[in-house]
Design a protein around this motif. Structure first.
Motif, mmCIF file in Angstrom:
data_model
loop_
_atom_site.group_PDB
_atom_site.id
_atom_site.type_symbol
_atom_site.label_atom_id
_atom_site.label_comp_id
_atom_site.label_asym_id
_atom_site.label_seq_id
_atom_site.Cartn_x
_atom_site.Cartn_y
_atom_site.Cartn_z
ATOM 1 N N ALA A 150 0.697 -1.393 -0.078
ATOM 2 C CA ALA A 150 -0.142 0.077 -0.181
ATOM 3 C C ALA A 150 0.977 0.917 -0.132
ATOM 4 O O ALA A 150 0.483 2.254 -0.632
ATOM 5 C CB ALA A 150 -0.848 0.010 1.607
ATOM 6 N N ARG A 151 1.717 1.368 0.822
ATOM 7 C CA ARG A 151 2.759 2.482 0.641
ATOM 8 C C ARG A 151 3.741 2.552 -0.676
ATOM 9 O O ARG A 151 3.598 3.970 -1.149
ATOM 10 C CB ARG A 151 4.108 2.487 1.442
ATOM 11 N N PRO A 211 0.206 -11.493 -6.952
ATOM 12 C CA PRO A 211 -0.139 -11.425 -8.016
ATOM 13 C C PRO A 211 -1.196 -10.675 -8.860
ATOM 14 O O PRO A 211 -1.268 -10.106 -9.990
ATOM 15 C CB PRO A 211 -0.771 -12.908 -8.103
ATOM 16 N N ILE A 212 -2.477 -10.141 -7.867
ATOM 17 C CA ILE A 212 -3.566 -8.894 -7.905
ATOM 18 C C ILE A 212 -2.810 -7.712 -8.137
ATOM 19 O O ILE A 212 -3.132 -6.802 -9.074
ATOM 20 C CB ILE A 212 -4.308 -9.178 -7.034
ATOM 21 N N VAL A 213 -1.778 -7.293 -7.647
ATOM 22 C CA VAL A 213 -0.767 -6.425 -8.193
ATOM 23 C C VAL A 213 -0.531 -5.996 -8.837
ATOM 24 O O VAL A 213 -0.069 -4.900 -10.234
ATOM 25 C CB VAL A 213 0.131 -5.943 -7.109
ATOM 26 N N ILE A 214 0.210 -7.358 -9.377
ATOM 27 C CA ILE A 214 1.305 -7.185 -11.049
ATOM 28 C C ILE A 214 -0.115 -7.005 -12.022
ATOM 29 O O ILE A 214 0.029 -6.417 -12.685
ATOM 30 C CB ILE A 214 1.621 -8.722 -10.682
ATOM 31 N N ALA A 234 -3.543 1.006 -4.010
ATOM 32 C CA ALA A 234 -2.949 1.873 -1.963
ATOM 33 C C ALA A 234 -4.535 1.616 -1.445
ATOM 34 O O ALA A 234 -4.605 1.335 -0.101
ATOM 35 C CB ALA A 234 -2.430 2.614 -2.747
ATOM 36 N N GLU A 235 -5.712 1.772 -2.394
ATOM 37 C CA GLU A 235 -6.608 2.194 -1.588
ATOM 38 C C GLU A 235 -7.501 0.735 -0.986
ATOM 39 O O GLU A 235 -8.089 0.945 -0.328
ATOM 40 C CB GLU A 235 -7.903 2.377 -2.518
ATOM 41 N N SER A 236 -7.235 -0.782 -1.760
ATOM 42 C CA SER A 236 -7.662 -1.597 -1.674
ATOM 43 C C SER A 236 -7.139 -1.726 -0.364
ATOM 44 O O SER A 236 -7.228 -2.906 0.026
ATOM 45 C CB SER A 236 -7.202 -2.589 -3.316
ATOM 46 N N TYR A 237 -5.854 -1.746 -0.892
ATOM 47 C CA TYR A 237 -4.641 -2.794 0.168
ATOM 48 C C TYR A 237 -5.024 -2.337 1.518
ATOM 49 O O TYR A 237 -4.803 -2.535 2.809
ATOM 50 C CB TYR A 237 -3.645 -2.511 -0.150
ATOM 51 N N GLU A 238 -5.289 -0.728 1.348
ATOM 52 C CA GLU A 238 -5.071 0.385 2.727
ATOM 53 C C GLU A 238 -6.750 -0.078 3.845
ATOM 54 O O GLU A 238 -6.336 -0.642 4.701
ATOM 55 C CB GLU A 238 -5.381 1.566 2.499
#
Length: 283
Positions: A150-151, A211-214, A234-238
């Motif tokens: 996220a960062r 994998p979803i980030v990639i 970032a919003e999803s992981y935060e």
């Protein structure tokens, strides 16, 4: 730039990009939103972990009083009886006597060991070991990885949308990420991108990014909306971090109560067993 303790590389490079592009006001607003968002997430995590930390301190204090004041007075009866005590009772008496008679050695030794360990993890080798071990933890490792992703996504998206070049942005992001394993993955990706590769491929090879980030970064690159995709990541992981921290905090309370209950149960069982044995011996 002359005041690095006040303004980080992130601030300096974004403001420089804003000045050169004539959009300084927009960049400053993005900086404000970025800083407030990071501070808000950090405060939520700290406030969620405050209650378990207080419970740990209170529990340690109670155990200290039990082992140094209460238990020695109770177990004195068993020692005077000269009877064969169960193994758990002998362990309890040994622990209690050690804490009571050698507290001036035990507690400073723990403090010294903690201080030496904290100094060691600040060295390059110790920091690398700590970061690798942190990411391998069963539950907290995944949470730390989500925080770092996220960062990474929020910072890189903010830099790119403010006009900072990709290589310069990655150079800044690798210093903002707190985990050295993730930082090395970003540095390797930066070198591969400088040689002509896309962003997603070297990040995939590092094995440190989900994998979803990639997949979302790949879509962002192909559609020309990399900054937007990074913000979505970032919003999803935060959000996931906030939810998981809340769940962990909810689970920690009964778990700590169970641990405290187990310790108290061990103490009670260790005291009752020899009492029952003495009663049978008297009969």
């Amino acid at each position: 730039e002359k005041h690095p303790k006040v303004f980080t590389n992130l601030f300096v490079n974004m403001i420089r990009a804003g000045e050169s592009s004539g959009a300084l006001d927009v960049v400053l607003l993005r900086l404000a939103d970025f800083t407030e968002g990071q501070s808000r997430l950090r405060n939520k995590i700290m406030s969620a972990m405050m209650y378990p930390a207080i419970m740990v301190l209170v529990g340690v204090g109670i155990m200290g009083v039990l082992f140094t004041v209460v238990i020695p007075r109770i177990t004195l009866v068993f020692k005077n009886a000269n009877a064969q005590l169960p193994i758990q009772t002998r362990i309890l008496i040994f622990t209690s006597e050690t804490m009571r008679d050698w507290w001036f050695v035990v507690f400073p030794a723990f403090i010294l060991a903690g201080w030496l360990f904290s100094r060691w993890v600040k060295t390059p080798r110790g920091s690398a070991w700590k970061d690798r071990a942190t990411l391998r933890l069963p539950v907290f490792g995944h949470l730390v990885r989500m925080l770092e992703v996220a960062r990474f996504s929020r910072t890189l998206g903010t830099l790119l949308s403010s006009g900072v070049q990709l290589l310069a942005a990655l150079d800044i992001v690798k210093n903002i990420v707190n985990n050295s394993v993730m930082s090395k993955a970003i540095e390797s990706a930066r070198e591969a991108i400088r040689e002509g590769e896309a962003v997603a491929a070297p990040l995939r090879r590092s094995g440190q990014f989900p994998p979803i980030v990639i997949h979302m970064i790949t879509i962002g690159e192909k559609s020309g909306q990399l900054e937007g995709m990074l913000f979505k990541v970032a919003e999803s992981y935060e959000t996931q971090v906030e939810v998981r921290v809340g769940m962990l905090t909810t689970l920690l309370e009964p778990l700590m109560i169970l641990i405290m209950g187990g310790v108290v149960g061990f103490i009670v069982f260790s005291i009752l067993m020899p009492i029952l044995q003495l009663n049978q011996f008297v009969r």
